[in-house]
Design an enzyme around this catalytic site. Structure first.
Site, PDB file in Angstrom:
ATOM      1  N   THR A  87       0.874  -1.176   0.000  1.00  0.00           N
ATOM      2  CA  THR A  87       0.000   0.000   0.000  1.00  0.00           C
ATOM      3  C   THR A  87       0.909   1.223   0.000  1.00  0.00           C
ATOM      4  O   THR A  87       1.661   1.436   0.952  1.00  0.00           O
ATOM      5  CB  THR A  87      -0.889   0.025   1.260  1.00  0.00           C
ATOM      6  OG1 THR A  87      -1.629  -1.189   1.310  1.00  0.00           O
ATOM      7  CG2 THR A  87      -1.845   1.202   1.218  1.00  0.00           C
ATOM      8  N   LYS A 162      -7.819   1.419  -3.158  1.00  0.00           N
ATOM      9  CA  LYS A 162      -7.488   0.985  -1.792  1.00  0.00           C
ATOM     10  C   LYS A 162      -7.688   2.123  -0.792  1.00  0.00           C
ATOM     11  O   LYS A 162      -8.295   1.940   0.266  1.00  0.00           O
ATOM     12  CB  LYS A 162      -6.030   0.499  -1.773  1.00  0.00           C
ATOM     13  CG  LYS A 162      -5.408   0.295  -0.410  1.00  0.00           C
ATOM     14  CD  LYS A 162      -5.723  -1.051   0.175  1.00  0.00           C
ATOM     15  CE  LYS A 162      -5.174  -1.172   1.590  1.00  0.00           C
ATOM     16  NZ  LYS A 162      -5.506  -2.430   2.218  1.00  0.00           N
ATOM     17  N   LYS A 237      -1.806   4.941   8.635  1.00  0.00           N
ATOM     18  CA  LYS A 237      -1.001   5.002   7.395  1.00  0.00           C
ATOM     19  C   LYS A 237      -1.913   5.211   6.181  1.00  0.00           C
ATOM     20  O   LYS A 237      -1.676   6.086   5.353  1.00  0.00           O
ATOM     21  CB  LYS A 237      -0.203   3.698   7.233  1.00  0.00           C
ATOM     22  CG  LYS A 237       0.510   3.612   5.890  1.00  0.00           C
ATOM     23  CD  LYS A 237       1.124   2.246   5.581  1.00  0.00           C
ATOM     24  CE  LYS A 237       1.597   2.233   4.133  1.00  0.00           C
ATOM     25  NZ  LYS A 237       2.172   0.971   3.698  1.00  0.00           N
TER      26      LYS A 237
HETATM   27  P1  NAD Z   1       6.213  -5.790   7.161  1.00  0.00           P
HETATM   28  O1  NAD Z   1       6.895  -4.620   7.790  1.00  0.00           O
HETATM   29  O2  NAD Z   1       5.943  -7.006   7.977  1.00  0.00           O
HETATM   30  O3  NAD Z   1       7.025  -6.258   5.847  1.00  0.00           O
HETATM   31  C1  NAD Z   1       7.757  -5.404   5.019  1.00  0.00           C
HETATM   32  C2  NAD Z   1       9.077  -6.107   4.701  1.00  0.00           C
HETATM   33  O4  NAD Z   1       9.823  -5.317   3.764  1.00  0.00           O
HETATM   34  C3  NAD Z   1       9.976  -6.286   5.940  1.00  0.00           C
HETATM   35  O5  NAD Z   1      10.300  -7.649   6.103  1.00  0.00           O
HETATM   36  C4  NAD Z   1      11.211  -5.445   5.604  1.00  0.00           C
HETATM   37  O6  NAD Z   1      12.421  -5.980   6.125  1.00  0.00           O
HETATM   38  C5  NAD Z   1      11.191  -5.465   4.092  1.00  0.00           C
HETATM   39  N1  NAD Z   1      11.970  -4.387   3.479  1.00  0.00           N
HETATM   40  C6  NAD Z   1      12.026  -3.080   3.841  1.00  0.00           C
HETATM   41  N2  NAD Z   1      12.835  -2.398   3.003  1.00  0.00           N
HETATM   42  C7  NAD Z   1      13.304  -3.302   2.094  1.00  0.00           C
HETATM   43  C8  NAD Z   1      14.173  -3.216   0.970  1.00  0.00           C
HETATM   44  N3  NAD Z   1      14.723  -2.052   0.607  1.00  0.00           N
HETATM   45  N4  NAD Z   1      14.428  -4.332   0.268  1.00  0.00           N
HETATM   46  C9  NAD Z   1      13.854  -5.528   0.623  1.00  0.00           C
HETATM   47  N5  NAD Z   1      13.028  -5.679   1.678  1.00  0.00           N
HETATM   48  C10 NAD Z   1      12.750  -4.567   2.405  1.00  0.00           C
HETATM   49  O7  NAD Z   1       4.847  -5.211   6.563  1.00  0.00           O
HETATM   50  P2  NAD Z   1       3.568  -6.051   6.072  1.00  0.00           P
HETATM   51  O8  NAD Z   1       2.559  -6.099   7.167  1.00  0.00           O
HETATM   52  O9  NAD Z   1       4.030  -7.297   5.415  1.00  0.00           O
HETATM   53  O10 NAD Z   1       2.971  -5.026   4.993  1.00  0.00           O
HETATM   54  C11 NAD Z   1       3.538  -4.894   3.687  1.00  0.00           C
HETATM   55  C12 NAD Z   1       2.668  -3.953   2.879  1.00  0.00           C
HETATM   56  O11 NAD Z   1       1.337  -4.459   2.807  1.00  0.00           O
HETATM   57  C13 NAD Z   1       2.550  -2.554   3.471  1.00  0.00           C
HETATM   58  O12 NAD Z   1       2.581  -1.614   2.423  1.00  0.00           O
HETATM   59  C14 NAD Z   1       1.209  -2.571   4.169  1.00  0.00           C
HETATM   60  O13 NAD Z   1       0.605  -1.288   4.263  1.00  0.00           O
HETATM   61  C15 NAD Z   1       0.411  -3.486   3.271  1.00  0.00           C
HETATM   62  N6  NAD Z   1      -0.709  -4.176   3.924  1.00  0.00           N
HETATM   63  C16 NAD Z   1      -0.543  -4.776   5.137  1.00  0.00           C
HETATM   64  C17 NAD Z   1      -1.619  -5.418   5.738  1.00  0.00           C
HETATM   65  C18 NAD Z   1      -1.471  -6.108   7.088  1.00  0.00           C
HETATM   66  O14 NAD Z   1      -2.482  -6.477   7.668  1.00  0.00           O
HETATM   67  N7  NAD Z   1      -0.251  -6.298   7.581  1.00  0.00           N
HETATM   68  C19 NAD Z   1      -2.869  -5.450   5.092  1.00  0.00           C
HETATM   69  C20 NAD Z   1      -3.002  -4.861   3.830  1.00  0.00           C
HETATM   70  C21 NAD Z   1      -1.912  -4.225   3.262  1.00  0.00           C
END
Ligand code: NAD
Length: 290
Positions: A87, A162, A237
């Site tokens: 997102t 979204k 966010k």
């Molecule tokens: P998270 O923080 O668990 O995962 C993000 C991952 O990206 C981490 O493991 C981090 O180490 C990695 N990362 C950061 N910078 C990086 C880089 N330069 N290269 C490679 N890896 C890198 O977050 P999440 O909960 O998995 O969410 C991911 C996305 O999905 C977000 O944009 C969030 O808004 C969206 N989202 C999350 C949910 C939820 O319920 N968690 C629901 C819908 C959407």
């Protein structure tokens, strides 16, 4: 398909695992998290993207997405797709799509709804932006990781869908919570309010499917001490992204603005970011009119 998967956090890891289980060849990269079983580990994002048919990103925000895109697009094969499921803001999604096109690649922005549970179960909903050709190439992956994918139009429209959805969600949750808190003060039983509203014109997903009052309606995070579910910090966010987009598009969104300000106070001043976003109800309960 050969898939490069960048960002293997709470959402990315189970999504990648589902692609492996369906027989795709997945190579992953994350700056911190380990690759789940069956995902080959690459030492850089570019290494994960080399020779991939689709490079899927699941990252925290638009700035990180843009930096990863700059790293992977130069090594991606012509005609390969950069599929971002994070997102992020609409502008970053559109900028990355333009950059992809400059490199002879396709791009799809496809944020998800359904959370960590949906990612693990393969029941996410994808809202996708990009060309028909790009959408068609990624559709088989949506079928594995999700139960529904809506093609919302050109690049950036997935992110637009979204944030519009989540702006409605944030506003509606606040409305539902303040109505329960008002009912308490008027001596109206919560179950009775639910019985009426859930079958009347005030009904909504937040009331009928995710009721913020413990012990009322279907089981929800309220019944588990407001453990997320969908954390208030993530709602903040998404609300901020909606206001960033509204600002850029010169759209008047007074309720979205008010919801953003309330979740900002809740998360940043009151330290409740780890609670489910429905924990607005106990907040209102303990307050007086100010
Ligand atoms: P998270 O923080 O668990 O995962 C993000 C991952 O990206 C981490 O493991 C981090 O180490 C990695 N990362 C950061 N910078 C990086 C880089 N330069 N290269 C490679 N890896 C890198 O977050 P999440 O909960 O998995 O969410 C991911 C996305 O999905 C977000 O944009 C969030 O808004 C969206 N989202 C999350 C949910 C939820 O319920 N968690 C629901 C819908 C959407």
């Amino acid at each position: 398909m050969k898939v490069g998967f960048i960002g293997l956090g709470n959402m990315g890891a189970p999504m990648a695992a589902n692609l492996v289980a369906a027989g795709h060849e997945v190579t992953g990269f994350d700056t911190v998290a380990a690759c789940p079983d069956g995902v080959a580990s690459a030492s850089t994002a570019a290494a994960a993207a080399t020779d991939a048919d689709v490079v899927l990103t699941m990252l925290p925000n638009g700035a990180i997405l843009k930096s990863v895109a700059s790293e992977v697009l130069p090594v991606m094969s012509k005609g390969a797709v950069l599929l971002d499921c994070s997102t992020v803001d609409v502008e970053s999604a559109r900028a990355v799509a333009e950059q992809a096109s400059d490199h002879g690649c396709l791009a799809v922005d496809a944020p998800v709804s359904g959370g960590i549970g949906g990612a693990a179960a393969g029941t996410l909903t994808f809202m996708a932006g990009g060309s028909d050709e790009a959408f068609a190439k990624t559709e088989p992956l949506f079928d594995i990781m999700g139960q529904k994918a809506v093609h919302c139009g050109p690049s950036g429209n997935g992110q637009a869908a979204k944030i519009c959805n989540n702006m409605i969600l944030g506003v509606t949750m606040i409305g539902t919570c303040e109505a329960f808190a008002l009912a308490d003060k008027l001596g109206l039983d919560r179950q009775k309010l639910f019985d009426v509203v859930s079958t009347s014109s005030g009904y909504s997903w937040t009331m009928n499917a995710y009721c913020p009052a413990p012990g009322v309606g279907p089981t929800s995070p309220a019944d588990n001490d407001y453990t997320p579910g969908f954390a208030a910090a993530l709602m903040l966010k998404d609300l901020r992204l909606s206001q960033q987009a509204a600002e850029a598009a010169d759209a008047d969104t007074p309720m979205g603005q008010a919801a953003t300000a309330l979740y900002e106070t809740f998360v940043e001043t009151e330290g409740q970011g780890d609670k489910d976003f429905s924990a607005m109800l106990p907040r209102f309960e303990s307050r007086r009119r100010s």
